[in-house]
Write an enzyme that holds these catalytic residues in place. Structure first.
Site, PDB file in Angstrom:
ATOM      1  N   ARG A 184      11.346   8.284   0.241  1.00 30.75           N
ATOM      2  CA  ARG A 184      11.643   7.457  -0.937  1.00 30.75           C
ATOM      3  C   ARG A 184      13.150   7.410  -1.211  1.00 30.75           C
ATOM      4  NH1 ARG A 184       6.315   9.138  -4.539  1.00 30.75           N
ATOM      5  NH2 ARG A 184       5.076   7.279  -4.050  1.00 30.75           N
ATOM      6  N   TYR A 200      -6.032   1.535  -7.913  1.00 29.22           N
ATOM      7  CA  TYR A 200      -5.183   2.211  -8.912  1.00 29.22           C
ATOM      8  C   TYR A 200      -5.877   2.353 -10.269  1.00 29.22           C
ATOM      9  CZ  TYR A 200      -1.085   2.208  -5.834  1.00 29.22           C
ATOM     10  OH  TYR A 200      -0.193   2.446  -4.812  1.00 29.22           O
ATOM     11  N   HIS A 238       3.047   5.172  -0.522  1.00 31.15           N
ATOM     12  CA  HIS A 238       2.060   5.903  -1.311  1.00 31.15           C
ATOM     13  C   HIS A 238       1.707   7.190  -0.572  1.00 31.15           C
ATOM     14  CE1 HIS A 238      -1.641   6.750  -3.565  1.00 31.15           C
ATOM     15  NE2 HIS A 238      -2.196   7.014  -2.395  1.00 31.15           N
ATOM     16  N   ARG A 240       3.602  14.802   0.417  1.00 32.66           N
ATOM     17  CA  ARG A 240       4.298  14.562  -0.858  1.00 32.66           C
ATOM     18  C   ARG A 240       5.737  15.083  -0.790  1.00 32.66           C
ATOM     19  NH1 ARG A 240       1.600  11.344  -4.865  1.00 32.66           N
ATOM     20  NH2 ARG A 240       3.327  12.126  -6.125  1.00 32.66           N
ATOM     21  N   ASN A 284       8.619   1.816  -4.431  1.00 25.90           N
ATOM     22  CA  ASN A 284       9.089   3.126  -3.962  1.00 25.90           C
ATOM     23  C   ASN A 284       8.607   3.433  -2.542  1.00 25.90           C
ATOM     24  OD1 ASN A 284       6.448   3.563  -4.604  1.00 25.90           O
ATOM     25  ND2 ASN A 284       6.797   5.269  -6.017  1.00 25.90           N
ATOM     26  N   PHE A 330       2.530   0.353 -16.751  1.00 27.56           N
ATOM     27  CA  PHE A 330       2.961  -0.306 -15.516  1.00 27.56           C
ATOM     28  C   PHE A 330       1.796  -0.794 -14.663  1.00 27.56           C
ATOM     29  CE2 PHE A 330       2.948   4.333 -14.684  1.00 27.56           C
ATOM     30  CZ  PHE A 330       2.064   4.413 -13.613  1.00 27.56           C
ATOM     31  N   GLU A 379      -9.448   7.609  -0.845  1.00 24.52           N
ATOM     32  CA  GLU A 379      -8.521   6.519  -0.510  1.00 24.52           C
ATOM     33  C   GLU A 379      -8.638   6.131   0.979  1.00 24.52           C
ATOM     34  OE1 GLU A 379      -5.360   7.879  -3.980  1.00 24.52           O
ATOM     35  OE2 GLU A 379      -4.785   8.082  -1.877  1.00 24.52           O
ATOM     36  N   THR A 420       8.302  10.270  -7.211  1.00 25.39           N
ATOM     37  CA  THR A 420       7.902   8.885  -7.493  1.00 25.39           C
ATOM     38  C   THR A 420       9.116   8.000  -7.758  1.00 25.39           C
ATOM     39  OG1 THR A 420       5.877   9.756  -8.500  1.00 25.39           O
ATOM     40  CG2 THR A 420       6.453   7.468  -8.996  1.00 25.39           C
ATOM     41  N   LYS A 456       4.343   0.261   1.417  1.00 21.80           N
ATOM     42  CA  LYS A 456       4.097  -0.759   0.398  1.00 21.80           C
ATOM     43  C   LYS A 456       4.628  -2.135   0.817  1.00 21.80           C
ATOM     44  CE  LYS A 456       3.623   2.658  -3.245  1.00 21.80           C
ATOM     45  NZ  LYS A 456       3.807   2.993  -4.693  1.00 21.80           N
TER      46      LYS A 456
HETATM   47  P1  IDP Z   1       2.920   8.517  -6.969  1.00 16.84           P
HETATM   48  O1  IDP Z   1       2.875   7.241  -6.151  1.00 16.84           O
HETATM   49  O2  IDP Z   1       4.202   9.286  -6.721  1.00 16.84           O
HETATM   50  O3  IDP Z   1       1.699   9.383  -6.837  1.00 16.84           O
HETATM   51  P2  IDP Z   1       1.878   7.702  -9.552  1.00 16.84           P
HETATM   52  O4  IDP Z   1       2.256   8.332 -10.852  1.00 16.84           O
HETATM   53  O5  IDP Z   1       0.539   8.004  -8.985  1.00 16.84           O
HETATM   54  O6  IDP Z   1       3.034   8.060  -8.498  1.00 16.84           O
HETATM   55  O7  IDP Z   1       2.053   6.140  -9.742  1.00 16.84           O
HETATM   56  C1  IDP Z   1       1.485   5.233  -8.807  1.00 16.84           C
HETATM   57  C2  IDP Z   1       2.509   4.154  -8.517  1.00 16.84           C
HETATM   58  O8  IDP Z   1       2.770   3.422  -9.711  1.00 16.84           O
HETATM   59  C3  IDP Z   1       3.891   4.648  -8.086  1.00 16.84           C
HETATM   60  O9  IDP Z   1       3.982   4.977  -6.716  1.00 16.84           O
HETATM   61  C4  IDP Z   1       4.770   3.476  -8.452  1.00 16.84           C
HETATM   62  O10 IDP Z   1       4.658   2.415  -7.487  1.00 16.84           O
HETATM   63  C5  IDP Z   1       4.127   3.009  -9.751  1.00 16.84           C
HETATM   64  N1  IDP Z   1       4.761   3.635 -10.929  1.00 16.84           N
HETATM   65  C6  IDP Z   1       4.636   4.919 -11.345  1.00 16.84           C
HETATM   66  N2  IDP Z   1       5.364   5.154 -12.451  1.00 16.84           N
HETATM   67  C7  IDP Z   1       5.951   3.976 -12.754  1.00 16.84           C
HETATM   68  C8  IDP Z   1       6.836   3.553 -13.812  1.00 16.84           C
HETATM   69  O11 IDP Z   1       7.215   4.326 -14.695  1.00 16.84           O
HETATM   70  N3  IDP Z   1       7.229   2.234 -13.787  1.00 16.84           N
HETATM   71  C9  IDP Z   1       6.815   1.358 -12.823  1.00 16.84           C
HETATM   72  N4  IDP Z   1       5.994   1.712 -11.825  1.00 16.84           N
HETATM   73  C10 IDP Z   1       5.563   3.002 -11.785  1.00 16.84           C
HETATM   74 MG    MG Z   2      -0.254   8.962  -7.328  1.00 19.21          MG
END
Ligand code: IDP
Ligand code: MG
Length: 139
Positions: free
Chosen positions: A104, A51, A117, A87, A114, A59, A128, A93, A11
Site C-alpha cells: 500500500r 463489503y 484487499h 496484512r 489503496n 464510505f 471471501e 488501510t 483493486k
Molecule cells: P482493510 O481493507 O485494510 O481491511 P477496512 O476497514 O476493512 O480496511 O475497509 C475496507 C475498505 O474500505 C478499505 O480497504 C478501503 O478501500 C475502504 N475504506 C476504509 N476506510 C475508509 C475511509 O475512511 N474512507 C474511504 N474508504 C475507506
Molecule cells: Mg477489511
C-alpha cells in the site's frame, strides 16, 4: 489447510494502472503460493454483498461504486500464517500510515484506492475465497 490461506484483490484502479504484475511479483517473493487467481468485475450488487460488514460505514456507497468500477484481480494465497503475514505485507488501510516498503505504501493512492484487499481473519479468508472461486478452482 484454510488457516494457511488468505484472500486478496488487486483493486480496479490498480489493475487499470497496469501494476498488477508488479504486485504479484512482490506477493510471490514474500513466499505466498497462488492457489487460485482470476481477473473479473463485480456488479454493484456483488460488491455490496462482499463489503456488507461495512454497510453502516460512511464510505460504504463510495466503496461499492469503486470496487465495481472495473476489472480486479482476485486470488487465494497460501503460506504459513497467511492472514497475518499478508496484512503485514500490504500495510495499513491508509497508505499515509502504511510502513515503508509495504504494497500500500508503494502503490496506494489514498485510503479508498489503496491498491489491494487482504482478509482480516481465517474465517473471512475462507468466506471471501469461496465468494470468487469454487472448490474445483482452488489448487
Ligand atoms: P482493510 O481493507 O485494510 O481491511 P477496512 O476497514 O476493512 O480496511 O475497509 C475496507 C475498505 O474500505 C478499505 O480497504 C478501503 O478501500 C475502504 N475504506 C476504509 N476506510 C475508509 C475511509 O475512511 N474512507 C474511504 N474508504 C475507506
Ligand atoms: Mg477489511
Amino acid at each position: 489447510m484454510s488457516e494457511k490461506r488468505t484472500f486478496t484483490m488487486i483493486k480496479p484502479s490498480t489493475v487499470a494502472e497496469g501494476v498488477a504484475g508488479a504486485i504479484l511479483v512482490l506477493i510471490q517473493e514474500a513466499g505466498f503460493r497462488i492457489v487460485a487467481m482470476k481477473i473479473t468485475q463485480m456488479t454493484p450488487q456483488q460488491a455490496g454483498k462482499f463489503y456488507e460488514v461495512h454497510k453502516e460505514r460512511p464510505f460504504y456507497n463510495d466503496l461499492v461504486t469503486f470496487m465495481s468500477s472495473g476489472p480486479l484481480v482476485a486470488a487465494i494465497l497460501e503460506k504459513d500464517n497467511a492472514v497475518e503475514d499478508f496484512r503485514t505485507l500490504i500495510g495499513a488501510t491508509d497508505p499515509a500510515k502504511a510502513a515503508p516498503g509495504t504494497i500500500r505504501k508503494l502503490y496506494a493512492k489514498n485510503v479508498q484506492e489503496n491498491a489491494v484487499h487482504g482478509s482480516d481473519s481465517d474465517e473471512n479468508a475462507a468466506i471471501e475465497g469461496f465468494f470468487f472461486f469454487s472448490g474445483l478452482e482452488q489448487f
